[in-house]
Every structure is written in structure tokens, then in C-alpha cells.
Scaffold this active site. Sequence first.
Site, PDB file in Angstrom:
ATOM      1  N   ASP A 185      17.116  21.628  -9.292  1.00  0.00           N
ATOM      2  CA  ASP A 185      18.114  22.677  -9.067  1.00  0.00           C
ATOM      3  C   ASP A 185      17.446  24.007  -8.693  1.00  0.00           C
ATOM      4  O   ASP A 185      16.477  24.417  -9.327  1.00  0.00           O
ATOM      5  CB  ASP A 185      18.936  22.841 -10.359  1.00  0.00           C
ATOM      6  CG  ASP A 185      20.208  23.642 -10.134  1.00  0.00           C
ATOM      7  OD1 ASP A 185      20.739  23.619  -9.006  1.00  0.00           O
ATOM      8  OD2 ASP A 185      20.670  24.290 -11.101  1.00  0.00           O
ATOM      9  N   ASN A 189      28.297  21.823 -10.251  1.00  0.00           N
ATOM     10  CA  ASN A 189      27.236  22.135 -11.209  1.00  0.00           C
ATOM     11  C   ASN A 189      27.823  22.745 -12.478  1.00  0.00           C
ATOM     12  O   ASN A 189      28.610  23.690 -12.408  1.00  0.00           O
ATOM     13  CB  ASN A 189      26.256  23.133 -10.603  1.00  0.00           C
ATOM     14  CG  ASN A 189      25.459  22.550  -9.458  1.00  0.00           C
ATOM     15  OD1 ASN A 189      25.744  21.454  -8.983  1.00  0.00           O
ATOM     16  ND2 ASN A 189      24.452  23.274  -9.026  1.00  0.00           N
TER      17      ASN A 189
HETATM   18 ZN    ZN Z   1      23.580  27.205  -9.091  1.00  0.00          ZN
END
Ligand code: ZN
Length: 287
Positions: free
Chosen positions: A84, A232
Site C-alpha cells: 500500500d 481500503n
Molecule cells: Zn490510501
Amino acid sequence: MPYVSGKTMIQEAWNSGYAIGAFTAHNLETIKAVLLAAEEEQSPIMIQIGQKAINEIGMMPLRNAVDSLIQHHQITVPICIHLDHSRKFEQCMEAATRDFQSLMFDGSALPFEDNIRITQAVVEVAHALGLGAEGEIGKIGGTEDDITVDEKDAMITTVEEALDFSERTGVDYLAVSIGTAHGVYKTTPELKFDRLSEIKAAVKKPVVLHGGSGVPDEQVVESIKRGVAKINVDTELRQSFINAVQGHWKENESDYVLADVMNTGIASMKEVVQQKIRLFGSNGKAK
Ligand SMILES: [Zn+2]
């Protein structure tokens, strides 16, 4: 190991009208919570390893922990390990060679052409290895790991830049800024649905929603209808874990059995992950 390329996983979700939860893992306990929730819901999921956790624990210890816990708990649902918000090409390459199934290079803070150039290079390697690749265009506000984007600097992604970025980089899924923010919302967010639909119509690729924590359920459902296929979630998971641990300690001041204390956090976070999975519609999609 039940690992699946991010490209395949997100494309399937997008084609079938549901979204994959990309849940951030910070340590052994949070990885366990995510895996057990996914298995119970029979849902494919992404486990995100972000910059804060990499700085604190290291990429390989976390990555290996996912492996070990999958084996230990006999997890069978499709899992994708996602890097990420990487801001370094080198780090993306490290993850690519260490069996991550999805990479995100985040060049949204860079000049447009630099963002395109480096993202494109990451995509090329990802595709050569059969991995999924995510890029970001437009700036998402709030604080993620150690990086804060001021509200006034957050920018709603335009259709033109999304299309240009998508075509020239070849990303599989595209993170855009449509009114969400990282961290805790001060006021209820209002997503820019028209812009999302316009971007989807132009780009014709799955869209990624960052800052999924605290977005009202009906807006989440609407965003999935309009092309979001990866969401997310981090802040809400940490909140549920920490609140549960705090609550337990308030009532049991002398409980120093660490495993018992941590188990309250795991149980609480697992429940939130399951709620998100059902909201995103990925439950029962493990096949
Ligand atoms: Zn993010």
C-alpha cells in the site's frame, strides 16, 4: 497457499458488481483478525501492508506472518497481499520479488509526468510477473502513515487526468480522489458520484476507494454500483481493535495475560472486517 493475483481478484469483483476489501494489517493479531473474518465469510480479500507497518516491523516479517497464519488457520479463501502507498520504485521491486500479488506505487505527490513515468515502470514489472498494479491520480486528503495531505491540497481527480494516467501507465485499478480522506473524518464525507461515473465511463477500469473508514454505508454501496471494486479500510479496524482493548483493561485492570487482552481486540476487529465484507458484497464469493 491460496494466493491470487490482484489483477484477477479485482477484475472478477468489478465484472460481478461487488468490491474487494483491502484491509490493513499491522501485526500478527490484525493479520489473524482479517484472515479469520475472510474465511468465515468465504470472501476473497486483500491484506494491505503499508508504510507505517513496514517501518516498524519490516516487509518480510509481515509478509511471512501472513504465510504462517494462512497455514496455521488452514485458510482456503483467495488472498492477495498488497503493498500500500509505496512512494519508492525500489520498494515496489522488493515486494514484487517477495511474492506480493499486488503493488501500489503512489506518485500522487509528484509532478504528473513523473507519476506517470514511475507508475508505468512498476506496472511493466508487475505484469511481467502476473501481479496486479494500482496507481493514484489526484490527491486524497488526510493522514496515511506518516504523510499528511492538507484538506486544501486534496484535489478531486479530473476525468481527463484519470484517462491520460490510466492509458499511459496501464494500471489495472486506479485510485482516485472523489471526496474521501485517510484517517478520521471531521464531518460526514460526501462522495462525488457524478465524477466517479464519468471516470468509470472514460477509463473503463476498476476504481479504488481510499479512506473507506467512516464513509456511510449507503455511499459505499452507491460507489460500488458506479465502478469501485477495491475499498481500503484501515482506521475503523484500528479503532475497533484499540477500543476493545481499552474497554477490556478498564474493566480488568489487573489482567496482564497479554494473549487474553489481545484476543478482545482480535474479536472486535474481526467483527468489523466481516461487516465490511458483507457491505462490499464479497461474502460467499470465494468459490
Ligand atoms: Zn490510501
